[in-house]
Write a protein that holds these residues in place. Structure first.
Motif, short mmCIF file in Angstrom:
data_model
loop_
_atom_site.label_atom_id
_atom_site.label_comp_id
_atom_site.label_asym_id
_atom_site.label_seq_id
_atom_site.Cartn_x
_atom_site.Cartn_y
_atom_site.Cartn_z
N SER A 1 10.74 8.57 -18.23
CA SER A 1 9.33 8.28 -17.95
C SER A 1 8.98 6.85 -18.35
CB SER A 1 8.43 9.27 -18.68
OG SER A 1 7.08 8.97 -18.46
N GLU A 2 9.44 6.44 -19.54
CA GLU A 2 9.17 5.07 -20.00
C GLU A 2 9.80 4.04 -19.07
OE1 GLU A 2 10.50 5.06 -24.09
OE2 GLU A 2 8.93 6.50 -24.65
N LYS A 3 11.03 4.30 -18.62
CA LYS A 3 11.73 3.38 -17.72
C LYS A 3 11.02 3.31 -16.37
CE LYS A 3 14.90 0.95 -17.82
NZ LYS A 3 14.82 -0.53 -17.96
N VAL A 4 10.60 4.45 -15.86
CA VAL A 4 9.88 4.49 -14.57
C VAL A 4 8.57 3.72 -14.69
CG1 VAL A 4 8.62 6.00 -12.96
CG2 VAL A 4 10.94 6.62 -13.70
N HIS A 5 7.80 3.99 -15.74
CA HIS A 5 6.51 3.29 -15.93
C HIS A 5 6.73 1.78 -16.08
CE1 HIS A 5 4.68 7.26 -16.54
NE2 HIS A 5 3.55 6.65 -16.27
N HIS A 6 7.72 1.39 -16.85
CA HIS A 6 8.04 -0.03 -17.03
C HIS A 6 8.39 -0.67 -15.68
CE1 HIS A 6 10.21 -3.68 -18.25
NE2 HIS A 6 11.16 -3.27 -17.43
N HIS A 7 9.25 -0.02 -14.92
CA HIS A 7 9.70 -0.55 -13.64
C HIS A 7 8.52 -0.70 -12.67
CE1 HIS A 7 12.11 -1.24 -10.08
NE2 HIS A 7 11.53 -0.20 -9.50
N ASP B 1 0.85 -1.20 0.00
CA ASP B 1 0.00 0.00 0.00
C ASP B 1 0.88 1.25 0.00
OD1 ASP B 1 -2.36 -1.59 0.29
OD2 ASP B 1 -2.02 -1.69 2.45
N ALA B 2 1.90 1.23 0.86
CA ALA B 2 2.80 2.38 0.98
C ALA B 2 3.55 2.62 -0.33
CB ALA B 2 3.78 2.16 2.13
N LEU B 3 4.03 1.55 -0.94
CA LEU B 3 4.78 1.68 -2.19
C LEU B 3 3.90 2.18 -3.33
CD1 LEU B 3 6.92 -1.58 -1.97
CD2 LEU B 3 7.71 0.78 -1.62
N ARG B 4 2.68 1.66 -3.41
CA ARG B 4 1.77 2.08 -4.49
C ARG B 4 1.48 3.57 -4.44
NH1 ARG B 4 -0.72 -3.05 -3.65
NH2 ARG B 4 -0.35 -4.39 -5.46
N GLU B 5 1.42 4.12 -3.23
CA GLU B 5 1.17 5.55 -3.08
C GLU B 5 2.29 6.35 -3.77
OE1 GLU B 5 1.28 8.45 0.65
OE2 GLU B 5 -0.18 6.83 0.87
N SER B 6 3.53 5.98 -3.52
CA SER B 6 4.66 6.65 -4.16
C SER B 6 4.66 6.38 -5.67
CB SER B 6 5.99 6.20 -3.55
OG SER B 6 7.06 6.78 -4.24
N HIS B 7 4.29 5.16 -6.06
CA HIS B 7 4.24 4.83 -7.49
C HIS B 7 3.28 5.76 -8.22
CE1 HIS B 7 5.70 0.36 -7.04
NE2 HIS B 7 6.59 1.25 -6.63
N GLU B 8 2.13 6.03 -7.62
CA GLU B 8 1.15 6.93 -8.25
C GLU B 8 1.71 8.34 -8.37
OE1 GLU B 8 -1.53 6.11 -10.00
OE2 GLU B 8 -0.79 4.12 -9.52
N THR B 9 2.43 8.79 -7.33
CA THR B 9 3.06 10.11 -7.37
C THR B 9 4.08 10.16 -8.50
OG1 THR B 9 2.75 10.38 -4.99
CG2 THR B 9 4.44 11.75 -6.02
N GLN B 10 4.88 9.11 -8.65
CA GLN B 10 5.89 9.06 -9.71
C GLN B 10 5.24 9.11 -11.09
OE1 GLN B 10 8.75 5.80 -9.13
NE2 GLN B 10 8.30 5.93 -6.94
N ARG B 11 4.18 8.35 -11.27
CA ARG B 11 3.48 8.34 -12.57
C ARG B 11 2.96 9.73 -12.91
NH1 ARG B 11 1.58 2.97 -10.57
NH2 ARG B 11 2.39 1.42 -12.02
N SER B 12 2.35 10.36 -11.93
CA SER B 12 1.78 11.69 -12.12
C SER B 12 2.86 12.72 -12.45
CB SER B 12 1.02 12.11 -10.86
OG SER B 12 0.65 13.46 -10.94
N LEU B 13 3.96 12.70 -11.70
CA LEU B 13 5.06 13.63 -11.96
C LEU B 13 5.66 13.42 -13.35
CD1 LEU B 13 6.78 13.65 -8.45
CD2 LEU B 13 5.74 15.64 -9.59
N CYS B 14 5.81 12.17 -13.77
CA CYS B 14 6.32 11.88 -15.11
C CYS B 14 5.40 12.47 -16.18
CB CYS B 14 6.46 10.37 -15.34
SG CYS B 14 7.92 9.65 -14.57
#
Length: 152
Positions: A104-110, A7-20
């Motif tokens: 952005s592509e690398k972050v989304h892939h990861h 849950d904690a990781l997904r929150e940061s993942h969403e932030t990363q996607r949005s910032l990208c």
């Protein structure tokens, strides 16, 4: 139900996607572009440090998680290198945007791979109590790292 590490990781993942997404839409040479890049750089670094300490490390210790944690660490390293490349380029020019797209592509892939594969592998290794404990440790370290990076 208490928060798990996922849950904690997904929150940061969403932030990363949005910032990208926002970074790629930003206008060349604007304060917004610089601020978004700084925000993304800090988010990626704080997240990666805490995630490596409180998810990858315990999984690396289990034979079943060895390959997937090594792969995830490798991708974090690739992301770090792309961020460094971007820092050396002028954000007003096309080369910068091209490199930002690559990041952005690398972050989304990861993130996709981590959520679809790594979380499943690690979920078999970690017990329910450990997942909750790791969430608390991750959050603490993530917050500490964000503060440290923002102050630099």
């Amino acid at each position: 139900m208490p928060e798990s590490i996922y849950d904690a990781l997904r929150e940061s993942h969403e932030t990363q996607r949005s910032l990208c997404r926002r970074l790629l839409r930003s206008k060349p040479g604007t304060r917004e572009r610089l601020d978004l890049f700084t925000g993304l750089r800090i988010e990626l670094a704080a997240h990666a440090a805490a995630e490596e300490r409180f998810l990858y490390a315990p999984i690396l210790m289990d034979d079943m998680g060895l390959d997937s944690s090594r792969h995830a660490l490798h991708e974090h390293h690739q992301i770090d290198e792309l961020v460094e490349d971007l820092q050396s380029l002028d954000p007003r020019y096309a080369a910068w945007l091209k490199k930002a797209r690559e990041l952005s592509e690398k972050v989304h892939h990861h993130l996709r791979e981590e959520e679809k594969k790594f979380f499943q592998v690690s979920g078999k290794i970690l017990g329910a109590t450990k997942k909750i404990q790791l969430a608390r440790q991750y959050r603490r370290d993530y917050t500490r790292m964000r503060r440290k990076l923002e102050a630099e």
